[in-house]
Design a protein around this motif. Sequence first.
Motif, PDB file in Angstrom:
ATOM      1  N   LEU A  69       0.821  -1.203   0.000  1.00  0.00           N
ATOM      2  CA  LEU A  69       0.000   0.000   0.000  1.00  0.00           C
ATOM      3  C   LEU A  69       0.861   1.261   0.000  1.00  0.00           C
ATOM      4  N   ASP A  70       0.345   2.314  -0.628  1.00  0.00           N
ATOM      5  CA  ASP A  70       1.006   3.610  -0.514  1.00  0.00           C
ATOM      6  C   ASP A  70       0.607   4.235   0.822  1.00  0.00           C
ATOM      7  N   LEU A  73      -3.313   5.067   1.354  1.00  0.00           N
ATOM      8  CA  LEU A  73      -4.188   3.920   1.536  1.00  0.00           C
ATOM      9  C   LEU A  73      -3.807   3.096   2.755  1.00  0.00           C
ATOM     10  N   GLN A  74      -2.540   3.111   3.118  1.00  0.00           N
ATOM     11  CA  GLN A  74      -2.133   2.461   4.362  1.00  0.00           C
ATOM     12  C   GLN A  74      -2.886   3.080   5.537  1.00  0.00           C
ATOM     13  N   ILE A  76      -5.744   4.871   5.370  1.00  0.00           N
ATOM     14  CA  ILE A  76      -7.180   4.631   5.233  1.00  0.00           C
ATOM     15  C   ILE A  76      -7.556   3.227   5.686  1.00  0.00           C
ATOM     16  N   PHE A  77      -6.804   2.225   5.245  1.00  0.00           N
ATOM     17  CA  PHE A  77      -7.188   0.858   5.561  1.00  0.00           C
ATOM     18  C   PHE A  77      -6.819   0.470   6.987  1.00  0.00           C
ATOM     19  N   PRO A 132      -1.545  -1.051  -4.466  1.00  0.00           N
ATOM     20  CA  PRO A 132      -2.651  -0.280  -3.878  1.00  0.00           C
ATOM     21  C   PRO A 132      -3.961  -0.401  -4.638  1.00  0.00           C
ATOM     22  N   LEU A 136      -7.457  -1.912  -3.215  1.00  0.00           N
ATOM     23  CA  LEU A 136      -8.632  -1.039  -3.252  1.00  0.00           C
ATOM     24  C   LEU A 136      -9.785  -1.742  -3.957  1.00  0.00           C
ATOM     25  N   ASN A 161     -15.894   6.012   1.329  1.00  0.00           N
ATOM     26  CA  ASN A 161     -14.577   6.614   1.502  1.00  0.00           C
ATOM     27  C   ASN A 161     -13.574   6.056   0.499  1.00  0.00           C
ATOM     28  N   TYR A 162     -13.521   4.739   0.352  1.00  0.00           N
ATOM     29  CA  TYR A 162     -12.588   4.202  -0.634  1.00  0.00           C
ATOM     30  C   TYR A 162     -13.201   4.120  -2.022  1.00  0.00           C
ATOM     31  N   SER A 165     -12.082   6.976  -4.019  1.00  0.00           N
ATOM     32  CA  SER A 165     -10.771   6.792  -4.645  1.00  0.00           C
ATOM     33  C   SER A 165     -10.893   5.968  -5.917  1.00  0.00           C
TER      34      SER A 165
END
Length: 269
Positions: A69-70, A73-74, A76-77, A132, A136, A161-162, A165
């Motif tokens: 993950l970038d 996203l790291q 967020i998740f 990522p 996602l 939320n995701y 993206s």
Amino acid sequence: MLRASSSDLSASQTQTLISDQDLLEFVLNIEYLSAEYFLYGAYGRGLDATAPELTKGGPPPIGGRKANLDPLLQDIFTQFALMNVGHLRAIYGAVKGFPEPLLNISTGVFGQLVDAALGQNLSSPFDVYANPLNFLLGADIMSYFTPVACVGITPQLQNANYKSSIFICRDAPIPPYNVKVSDFTDRISDFANRLGKEGIKSEGIVVPQSEGAEGKTTGNVIAGDKDSLAFERTQRGILRIIYGTGNEHFPGSFFPNGANGRIARSFLP
């Protein structure tokens, strides 16, 4: 919203109606699956390492691993992972519960679902943990395959939320496949609808304007009915989807041995 209906009652349950506790415990299966997916993706370890008391002695999942993950996203998740842990704690404040069922969150399961949804065996199997975008998209698959919203738990809004993206990169191709992100979500949602056998209850991130919110948008970050309310599924329909078999009596996919709780176990042969 998750509801019990007369069509959801097996012969053994016609004398005993489904209780609120049964419904809450049914939701535990979905929360376990979501928690393990996001925990492994964010941390590389699951509930048995993060909150072992919540597993109730159940087995660790099959195939989970840290996702590539970038930083965005790291973050967020990680939040999603901890949120699902909180959901489990909240539910266990109200019900006795059961041991975590055996879950399969391996790349193989996601690859099989993607192959079935796209109608082809991809030459390079879909690896949900590889990058990522794939993780996602895996989260998006989970949103179609874990369609529950009740007791203050609202995946419809959380998923937005995701999905935002995903929507931003809707026209991007998914390497190395010749499939756009928006087409991918369409096919996954169509596959979930076919498995559930309850009509259109899942939608991709882009829809015809006539099906968008108030008939004024093609973007579909928060999917819903004509009034933008969350779609409803029966317990039978949910089991057909999370088992990946289209049959509530035959486990598979994410739940190789079946889901736990009185409702889910009542459908097993």
